[in-house]
Design a protein around this motif. Structure first.
Motif, PDB file in Angstrom:
ATOM      1  N   VAL A  16       0.183  -1.409  -0.155  1.00 15.61           N
ATOM      2  CA  VAL A  16      -0.415   0.005  -0.642  1.00 15.61           C
ATOM      3  C   VAL A  16       1.083   1.152  -0.114  1.00 15.61           C
ATOM      4  CG1 VAL A  16      -1.842   1.506   1.449  1.00 15.61           C
ATOM      5  CG2 VAL A  16      -1.846  -1.359   1.714  1.00 15.61           C
ATOM      6  N   TYR A  17       1.931   1.380   0.897  1.00 16.07           N
ATOM      7  CA  TYR A  17       2.934   2.456   0.679  1.00 16.07           C
ATOM      8  C   TYR A  17       3.289   2.492  -0.614  1.00 16.07           C
ATOM      9  CZ  TYR A  17       6.726   5.046   2.069  1.00 16.07           C
ATOM     10  OH  TYR A  17       7.819   5.868   1.331  1.00 16.07           O
ATOM     11  N   GLN A  18       3.890   1.444  -1.330  1.00 13.00           N
ATOM     12  CA  GLN A  18       4.479   1.259  -2.987  1.00 13.00           C
ATOM     13  C   GLN A  18       3.621   2.089  -3.857  1.00 13.00           C
ATOM     14  OE1 GLN A  18       7.644   0.116  -3.125  1.00 13.00           O
ATOM     15  NE2 GLN A  18       7.109   0.652  -5.344  1.00 13.00           N
ATOM     16  N   PHE A  19       2.725   2.087  -3.504  1.00 15.04           N
ATOM     17  CA  PHE A  19       1.238   2.263  -4.512  1.00 15.04           C
ATOM     18  C   PHE A  19       0.875   3.757  -4.046  1.00 15.04           C
ATOM     19  CE2 PHE A  19       0.633  -2.255  -5.463  1.00 15.04           C
ATOM     20  CZ  PHE A  19       0.755  -2.315  -6.911  1.00 15.04           C
ATOM     21  N   THR A  20       0.659   3.967  -3.539  1.00 12.61           N
ATOM     22  CA  THR A  20       0.375   5.514  -2.686  1.00 12.61           C
ATOM     23  C   THR A  20       1.202   6.364  -2.076  1.00 12.61           C
ATOM     24  OG1 THR A  20       0.276   5.109  -0.681  1.00 12.61           O
ATOM     25  CG2 THR A  20      -2.024   4.242  -1.553  1.00 12.61           C
ATOM     26  N   GLY A  21       2.651   6.576  -1.545  1.00  8.16           N
ATOM     27  CA  GLY A  21       3.476   6.797  -1.659  1.00  8.16           C
ATOM     28  C   GLY A  21       3.075   7.937   0.398  1.00  8.16           C
ATOM     29  N   SER A  22       2.119   6.831   0.620  1.00  7.21           N
ATOM     30  CA  SER A  22       2.348   7.740   2.485  1.00  7.21           C
ATOM     31  C   SER A  22       1.898   6.330   2.867  1.00  7.21           C
ATOM     32  CB  SER A  22       0.777   8.223   2.291  1.00  7.21           C
ATOM     33  OG  SER A  22       0.015   8.360   3.401  1.00  7.21           O
ATOM     34  N   TYR A  23       2.367   6.803   4.138  1.00  9.75           N
ATOM     35  CA  TYR A  23       2.662   6.004   5.669  1.00  9.75           C
ATOM     36  C   TYR A  23       0.200   5.450   5.700  1.00  9.75           C
ATOM     37  CZ  TYR A  23       7.155   4.402   5.054  1.00  9.75           C
ATOM     38  OH  TYR A  23       8.154   4.713   4.559  1.00  9.75           O
ATOM     39  N   ARG A  24       0.115   6.695   5.928  1.00 12.47           N
ATOM     40  CA  ARG A  24      -0.921   6.473   6.434  1.00 12.47           C
ATOM     41  C   ARG A  24      -2.326   5.751   5.472  1.00 12.47           C
ATOM     42  NH1 ARG A  24      -2.205  10.988   9.460  1.00 12.47           N
ATOM     43  NH2 ARG A  24      -0.410  12.824   8.950  1.00 12.47           N
ATOM     44  N   PRO A  25      -2.332   5.662   4.212  1.00 14.69           N
ATOM     45  CA  PRO A  25      -2.843   4.047   3.900  1.00 14.69           C
ATOM     46  C   PRO A  25      -2.553   3.455   4.388  1.00 14.69           C
ATOM     47  CG  PRO A  25      -2.633   5.708   2.487  1.00 14.69           C
ATOM     48  CD  PRO A  25      -1.888   6.143   3.397  1.00 14.69           C
ATOM     49  N   ALA A  26      -1.381   2.704   3.769  1.00 16.82           N
ATOM     50  CA  ALA A  26      -0.378   1.756   4.847  1.00 16.82           C
ATOM     51  C   ALA A  26      -1.066   1.211   6.284  1.00 16.82           C
ATOM     52  CB  ALA A  26       1.417   2.015   4.474  1.00 16.82           C
ATOM     53  N   ILE A  27      -1.421   2.336   6.964  1.00 15.99           N
ATOM     54  CA  ILE A  27      -1.383   2.165   8.551  1.00 15.99           C
ATOM     55  C   ILE A  27      -2.797   1.432   8.318  1.00 15.99           C
ATOM     56  CG2 ILE A  27      -1.914   4.460   9.682  1.00 15.99           C
ATOM     57  CD1 ILE A  27      -0.181   2.186  11.975  1.00 15.99           C
ATOM     58  N   PHE A  28      -4.086   1.998   7.346  1.00 22.69           N
ATOM     59  CA  PHE A  28      -5.429   1.574   7.635  1.00 22.69           C
ATOM     60  C   PHE A  28      -5.302   0.588   7.333  1.00 22.69           C
ATOM     61  CE2 PHE A  28      -9.239   2.424   6.064  1.00 22.69           C
ATOM     62  CZ  PHE A  28     -10.057   2.691   6.996  1.00 22.69           C
ATOM     63  N   ALA A  29      -4.824   0.056   5.970  1.00 20.95           N
ATOM     64  CA  ALA A  29      -5.032  -0.579   5.707  1.00 20.95           C
ATOM     65  C   ALA A  29      -5.399  -2.170   5.987  1.00 20.95           C
ATOM     66  CB  ALA A  29      -4.082  -0.830   4.223  1.00 20.95           C
ATOM     67  N   LEU A  30      -4.380  -2.177   7.330  1.00 19.34           N
ATOM     68  CA  LEU A  30      -4.680  -3.632   8.350  1.00 19.34           C
ATOM     69  C   LEU A  30      -5.910  -3.182   9.048  1.00 19.34           C
ATOM     70  CD1 LEU A  30      -1.180  -2.250  10.333  1.00 19.34           C
ATOM     71  CD2 LEU A  30      -1.762  -3.964   7.878  1.00 19.34           C
ATOM     72  N   ILE A  31      -6.431  -2.845   9.150  1.00 25.61           N
ATOM     73  CA  ILE A  31      -8.205  -3.173   9.546  1.00 25.61           C
ATOM     74  C   ILE A  31      -8.717  -4.024   9.074  1.00 25.61           C
ATOM     75  CG2 ILE A  31      -9.358  -1.431   7.868  1.00 25.61           C
ATOM     76  CD1 ILE A  31     -11.202  -0.080   9.872  1.00 25.61           C
ATOM     77  N   ALA A  32      -8.730  -4.393   7.392  1.00 25.83           N
ATOM     78  CA  ALA A  32      -8.415  -5.666   6.572  1.00 25.83           C
ATOM     79  C   ALA A  32      -8.857  -6.896   7.896  1.00 25.83           C
ATOM     80  CB  ALA A  32      -8.172  -6.025   5.171  1.00 25.83           C
ATOM     81  N   PHE A  33      -7.742  -7.076   8.761  1.00 25.25           N
ATOM     82  CA  PHE A  33      -6.958  -8.162   8.993  1.00 25.25           C
ATOM     83  C   PHE A  33      -7.982  -8.246  11.021  1.00 25.25           C
ATOM     84  CE2 PHE A  33      -2.793  -7.500   6.594  1.00 25.25           C
ATOM     85  CZ  PHE A  33      -2.732  -8.388   6.437  1.00 25.25           C
ATOM     86  N   PHE A  34      -7.967  -6.885  11.480  1.00 21.93           N
ATOM     87  CA  PHE A  34      -8.609  -7.223  12.604  1.00 21.93           C
ATOM     88  C   PHE A  34     -10.334  -7.171  12.017  1.00 21.93           C
ATOM     89  CE2 PHE A  34      -5.689  -3.596  12.829  1.00 21.93           C
ATOM     90  CZ  PHE A  34      -5.631  -4.604  14.419  1.00 21.93           C
ATOM     91  N   VAL A  35     -10.570  -6.756  11.071  1.00 19.84           N
ATOM     92  CA  VAL A  35     -12.052  -7.296  10.577  1.00 19.84           C
ATOM     93  C   VAL A  35     -12.671  -9.180   9.882  1.00 19.84           C
ATOM     94  CG1 VAL A  35     -13.607  -6.785   8.721  1.00 19.84           C
ATOM     95  CG2 VAL A  35     -12.765  -5.090   9.621  1.00 19.84           C
ATOM     96  N   ILE A  36     -11.857  -9.559   9.423  1.00 19.37           N
ATOM     97  CA  ILE A  36     -11.632 -10.703   9.313  1.00 19.37           C
ATOM     98  C   ILE A  36     -11.738 -11.019  10.401  1.00 19.37           C
ATOM     99  CG2 ILE A  36     -10.312 -12.408   7.505  1.00 19.37           C
ATOM    100  CD1 ILE A  36      -9.558 -10.333   5.893  1.00 19.37           C
ATOM    101  N   GLY A  37     -10.119 -11.221  11.176  1.00 16.28           N
ATOM    102  CA  GLY A  37     -10.417 -11.812  12.206  1.00 16.28           C
ATOM    103  C   GLY A  37     -11.366 -11.913  12.906  1.00 16.28           C
TER     104      GLY A  37
END
Length: 450
Positions: free
Chosen positions: A405-426
């Protein structure tokens, strides 16, 4: 077993004594996970490798590697080896009464390997790589025996409290040593030593701490005889392979335990990735100094002590599963807030760190105790070896998502927000776990609160 009429039941007193000793292994091993693995090893090894690099590359088994990538490759190698070796060790542990001896043996071997990091100087990064891999393997092996002992020193009603207290001891011990080491590294000039020597002394102190405090569980725990062992022909090693094969075939008969294990792999990967990426997020995205981020790391450690104890008390009232789910909701809020956290403002960053500390210890402690209820008797070490092996074998997935996500967006904000998927699925998978059925299938006693 109930004590005969007129005879006091001393079993709870015996368990309480063992529990107090058991807590100190979390206190002991947290020195390695915080001071060495969490903070100092990677940057120090990079600096050593850079001094030995030619054209900004070092050779690893004939492969040219950038010094900055070296710790990641070393940690990945160690975790993959753990994923292969730990299940066999778990099968061995379930067939022996000497679990506390194996716990101490692997702990001391790991501490001895970690102590070798003190001698990593000049351009000798190879010694650091081998020492860390061995220490990390021993750390994982000892954790399997430690978690299996949880089932032997506590009954089903006690387990959430005991596990939570163990995690609290771990965060307190790791945080205390890290605070002392933070002072030494920060003020190294005042005591007349270089920063590199200060870092080496800190890593040595973590190894000594790990080894020294392991004597408390070694002396305070007793060796429990194995329970409900299946008869498998051959010697101990061949019997262990045979039992491991049977367990892999029989795991389908414990679908509740398997469902929880998959849920844990998702939400724990999210937790571990948040922790691993927090310093990068704080320095690179929010613009804080490294010292500020390290101080926040210490805050997280000490808040986690109270978080683990609070989650344990809540589980005693509401049950472990609802409290874990509440913790996952808080994790979702944390990564959402990180998306909009203002740059360079310390108070919001500290509040976010405090929120992480609140749920960090609690969710991990209750996951351990909750899983213990779903494990068949006599196979505690083996199932906990799968618990740790699968955790380590998939721990790259969250960091991969974060990096992509950081590679495609150039920002750590969406990269860390993307981890919400792990908490939702878990969390969604955890909702499907039928606690009462899982305990019944495993043949364990039903706790008063589930």
């Amino acid at each position: 077993m109930t004590a005969p009429a007129g005879v006091a039941d001393l079993a709870p007193l015996g368990r309480a004594r063992e529990q107090r000793a058991w807590y100190f292994y979390d206190w002991a091993n947290s020195a390695f996970s915080t001071t060495i693995a969490g903070v100092l090893f990677a940057p120090y090894l990079i600096a050593v490798a850079e001094s030995a690099a030619v054209d900004d590359r070092v050779s690893v088994l004939g492969v040219s590697v950038a010094p900055g990538a070296l710790p990641s490759f070393i940690i990945t190698t160690s975790t993959l080896l753990s994923a292969v070796l730990l299940p066999l060790l778990g099968a061995v542990a379930d067939r022996t009464s000497r679990k506390k001896d194996l716990l101490a043996g692997f702990a001391w071997a790991g501490a001895a390997s970690a102590a070798l990091l003190f001698f990593v100087t000049g351009g000798n990064w190879q010694l650091g790589a081998v020492a860390f891999i061995v220490a990390n393997l021993c750390f994982g092996a000892a954790a399997v025996f430690n978690d299996a002992l949880l089932c032997l020193v506590s009954d089903e009603d006690e387990r959430d409290q005991v596990s939570s207290r163990g995690w609290a001891y771990g965060y307190a011990g790791g945080g205390l040593l890290l605070a002392l080491n933070f002072v030494l590294v920060t003020f190294h000039e005042s005591v007349g030593i270089s920063e590199a020597l200060a870092v080496r002394i800190c890593m040595l102190s973590a190894a000594v701490w790990w080894a020294a405090f392991t004597f408390i569980p070694f002396r305070g725990l007793r060796n429990h005889p194995p329970r409900d062992i299946e008869q498998v022909p051959g010697g101990v090693v061949s019997q262990s392979f045979g039992q491991l094969g049977r367990t892999l075939k029989e795991m389908r008969h414990y679908p509740v335990a398997l469902t929880f294990l998959v849920a844990y792999l998702f939400f724990n990967d999210g937790i571990q990735t948040v922790i691993a990426s927090a310093s990068t997020f704080g320095v690179e995205e929010l613009g804080f100094a490294t010292g500020t981020v390290l101080a926040t790391y210490l805050l997280v450690q000490f808040v986690a002590v109270f978080g683990a104890l609070s989650f344990g008390r809540a589980a005693g009232r509401y049950g472990a599963k609802p409290v874990i789910l509440a913790g996952l909701v808080i994790w979702m809020l944390i990564v959402t807030v990180a998306l909009v956290l203002p740059d360079g403002e310390l108070v919001p960053f500290l509040l976010l760190g405090a929120a992480i500390g609140l749920v960090l210890g609690g969710t991990q402690a209750l996951a351990r105790s909750y899983f213990s209820l779903l494990i068949p008797r006599g196979k505690e070490a083996e199932y906990f070896s799968f618990y740790h092996a699968m955790e380590r074998g998939t721990s790259w997935f969250g960091t991969l998502v974060f990096g992509l996500v950081y590679q495609f967006t150039g920002s750590y904000r969406p990269a860390i927000f993307a981890l919400i998927a792990f908490f939702v699925i878990g969390g969604a998978l955890l909702l499907r776990v039928d606690t009462a059925r899982g305990i019944r299938e495993a043949g364990n006693a039903q706790p008063r609160v589930t």
